[in-house]
Design a protein around this motif. Sequence first.
Motif, PDB file in Angstrom:
ATOM      1  N   ASP A   2       0.653  -1.171  -0.160  1.00  0.00           N
ATOM      2  CA  ASP A   2       0.095   0.072   0.027  1.00  0.00           C
ATOM      3  C   ASP A   2       0.845   1.309  -0.194  1.00  0.00           C
ATOM      4  O   ASP A   2       2.127   1.400   0.056  1.00  0.00           O
ATOM      5  CB  ASP A   2      -1.128  -0.088   1.104  1.00  0.00           C
ATOM      6  CG  ASP A   2      -0.293  -0.095   2.428  1.00  0.00           C
ATOM      7  OD1 ASP A   2       0.921   0.255   2.514  1.00  0.00           O
ATOM      8  OD2 ASP A   2      -0.964  -0.381   3.449  1.00  0.00           O
ATOM      9  N   CYS A   3       0.315   2.356  -0.057  1.00  0.00           N
ATOM     10  CA  CYS A   3       0.785   3.818  -0.084  1.00  0.00           C
ATOM     11  C   CYS A   3       1.780   3.881   0.919  1.00  0.00           C
ATOM     12  O   CYS A   3       3.017   4.428   0.896  1.00  0.00           O
ATOM     13  CB  CYS A   3      -0.106   4.926  -0.367  1.00  0.00           C
ATOM     14  SG  CYS A   3      -1.092   4.865  -1.632  1.00  0.00           S
ATOM     15  N   THR A   4       1.377   3.676   2.434  1.00  0.00           N
ATOM     16  CA  THR A   4       2.056   3.626   3.510  1.00  0.00           C
ATOM     17  C   THR A   4       3.496   2.836   3.699  1.00  0.00           C
ATOM     18  O   THR A   4       4.575   3.486   3.907  1.00  0.00           O
ATOM     19  CB  THR A   4       1.270   3.474   4.583  1.00  0.00           C
ATOM     20  OG1 THR A   4       0.292   3.957   4.853  1.00  0.00           O
ATOM     21  CG2 THR A   4       2.257   3.721   5.877  1.00  0.00           C
ATOM     22  N   GLU A   9       9.377   2.777   2.603  1.00  0.00           N
ATOM     23  CA  GLU A   9      10.533   1.989   1.682  1.00  0.00           C
ATOM     24  C   GLU A   9      11.197   3.140   0.930  1.00  0.00           C
ATOM     25  O   GLU A   9      12.651   3.166   0.972  1.00  0.00           O
ATOM     26  CB  GLU A   9       9.981   1.170   0.541  1.00  0.00           C
ATOM     27  CG  GLU A   9      10.960   0.437  -0.160  1.00  0.00           C
ATOM     28  CD  GLU A   9      10.437  -0.536  -0.927  1.00  0.00           C
ATOM     29  OE1 GLU A   9      10.603  -0.313  -2.290  1.00  0.00           O
ATOM     30  OE2 GLU A   9       9.861  -1.712  -0.730  1.00  0.00           O
ATOM     31  N   ARG A  10      10.631   4.092   0.573  1.00  0.00           N
ATOM     32  CA  ARG A  10      11.462   5.284  -0.099  1.00  0.00           C
ATOM     33  C   ARG A  10      11.922   6.287   1.037  1.00  0.00           C
ATOM     34  O   ARG A  10      13.326   6.695   0.580  1.00  0.00           O
ATOM     35  CB  ARG A  10      10.411   6.140  -0.864  1.00  0.00           C
ATOM     36  CG  ARG A  10      11.064   7.044  -1.831  1.00  0.00           C
ATOM     37  CD  ARG A  10      10.367   7.799  -2.935  1.00  0.00           C
ATOM     38  NE  ARG A  10      10.759   8.449  -3.744  1.00  0.00           N
ATOM     39  CZ  ARG A  10      10.502   9.459  -4.508  1.00  0.00           C
ATOM     40  NH1 ARG A  10       9.037   9.795  -4.520  1.00  0.00           N
ATOM     41  NH2 ARG A  10      11.336  10.112  -5.401  1.00  0.00           N
ATOM     42  N   LYS A  11      11.347   6.339   1.932  1.00  0.00           N
ATOM     43  CA  LYS A  11      12.123   6.847   3.502  1.00  0.00           C
ATOM     44  C   LYS A  11      13.271   6.136   3.706  1.00  0.00           C
ATOM     45  O   LYS A  11      14.340   7.085   3.975  1.00  0.00           O
ATOM     46  CB  LYS A  11      11.240   7.347   4.423  1.00  0.00           C
ATOM     47  CG  LYS A  11      11.700   7.937   5.422  1.00  0.00           C
ATOM     48  CD  LYS A  11      11.795   9.405   5.458  1.00  0.00           C
ATOM     49  CE  LYS A  11      12.210   9.742   7.028  1.00  0.00           C
ATOM     50  NZ  LYS A  11      12.422  11.467   6.573  1.00  0.00           N
ATOM     51  N   GLU A  12      13.380   4.993   3.712  1.00  0.00           N
ATOM     52  CA  GLU A  12      14.565   4.268   3.873  1.00  0.00           C
ATOM     53  C   GLU A  12      15.687   4.413   3.121  1.00  0.00           C
ATOM     54  O   GLU A  12      16.760   4.531   3.310  1.00  0.00           O
ATOM     55  CB  GLU A  12      14.291   2.707   4.197  1.00  0.00           C
ATOM     56  CG  GLU A  12      15.252   1.891   4.592  1.00  0.00           C
ATOM     57  CD  GLU A  12      14.815   0.644   4.751  1.00  0.00           C
ATOM     58  OE1 GLU A  12      15.848  -0.417   4.845  1.00  0.00           O
ATOM     59  OE2 GLU A  12      13.752   0.302   5.018  1.00  0.00           O
ATOM     60  N   SER A  13      15.275   4.478   1.785  1.00  0.00           N
ATOM     61  CA  SER A  13      16.137   4.424   0.759  1.00  0.00           C
ATOM     62  C   SER A  13      16.858   6.056   0.689  1.00  0.00           C
ATOM     63  O   SER A  13      18.101   6.032   0.400  1.00  0.00           O
ATOM     64  CB  SER A  13      15.728   4.593  -0.631  1.00  0.00           C
ATOM     65  OG  SER A  13      14.828   5.477  -0.866  1.00  0.00           O
ATOM     66  N   TRP A  14      15.984   6.888   1.259  1.00  0.00           N
ATOM     67  CA  TRP A  14      16.719   8.321   1.273  1.00  0.00           C
ATOM     68  C   TRP A  14      17.663   8.425   2.313  1.00  0.00           C
ATOM     69  O   TRP A  14      18.807   9.054   2.247  1.00  0.00           O
ATOM     70  CB  TRP A  14      15.538   9.432   1.550  1.00  0.00           C
ATOM     71  CG  TRP A  14      14.841   9.599   0.355  1.00  0.00           C
ATOM     72  CD1 TRP A  14      15.052   9.806  -0.952  1.00  0.00           C
ATOM     73  CD2 TRP A  14      13.254  10.004   0.425  1.00  0.00           C
ATOM     74  NE1 TRP A  14      13.968  10.198  -1.734  1.00  0.00           N
ATOM     75  CE2 TRP A  14      12.854  10.254  -1.069  1.00  0.00           C
ATOM     76  CE3 TRP A  14      12.188  10.168   1.631  1.00  0.00           C
ATOM     77  CZ2 TRP A  14      11.534  10.532  -1.255  1.00  0.00           C
ATOM     78  CZ3 TRP A  14      11.139  10.258   1.227  1.00  0.00           C
ATOM     79  CH2 TRP A  14      10.778  10.610  -0.260  1.00  0.00           C
ATOM     80  N   VAL A  15      17.416   7.711   3.609  1.00  0.00           N
ATOM     81  CA  VAL A  15      18.295   7.829   4.695  1.00  0.00           C
ATOM     82  C   VAL A  15      19.670   7.116   4.176  1.00  0.00           C
ATOM     83  O   VAL A  15      20.641   7.554   4.734  1.00  0.00           O
ATOM     84  CB  VAL A  15      17.660   7.033   5.974  1.00  0.00           C
ATOM     85  CG1 VAL A  15      18.566   6.954   7.248  1.00  0.00           C
ATOM     86  CG2 VAL A  15      16.473   7.996   6.613  1.00  0.00           C
TER      87      VAL A  15
END
Length: 229
Positions: A2-4, A9-15
Amino acid sequence: MDCTDQMLERKESWVLKNEKLLKQGVYVMDINNTYIDEDCTIGEGSTIYPNVWIEKGTVIGKNVTILPNSFLSNATIEDNVTIDSSKIVDSIVGVDSVVGPMSHLRGHTHIKGNARIGNFVEMKNTNFGLGSKCAHLTYLGDSDVGEKVNFGCGVVTVNYDGKNKFRTVVGDGAFVGSNVNLIAPVTIGKNALLAAGSTINKDVEDGAMGIARPFQENKPEKGNQYKNK
């Protein structure tokens, strides 16, 4: 997913990207609130403040400072540049330049270097020469600007007639006064001067002054009469 889950997942890739940049000598001040895509590169010695978004293969050179609330997409930022709270899309900013606050560069604009792009300046599809300055409240669209040109406050290139877009050319060393309208297509020569408040719709030759505005008339006591009526 889902969107969350996608956002987490994207937030983790940014970090992870920010942590990698730290190891490469880039100072990311807040790894949890800075958003840099994996395909972007940033040179050693650069500083990225919080709440900055960098995406779509943006390339940033060495010793660059990106201040908060900036957005860069498919941009090239060369060495020793400062970007202050500005949006840069599909454009290039040359070495030793300062952009912002609140500037917007788009549509394949190229700032050649050692330039000053100030607050509330928008450029679209414009080539801006070495050492030129555009300090505030100005729109340059479809323009070719030479070296060491100075734009005053409130200058507008009138590049669109409702059907077609036209280019404005400004030669090296020209001085464009405040609140000048440049009605394209028009060419301003080298070292020309455009008087403040002028609407320019004819070419101005090298070294000439272009002035196009009505004469001032003062009417005695009319100011007092208006204020006291």
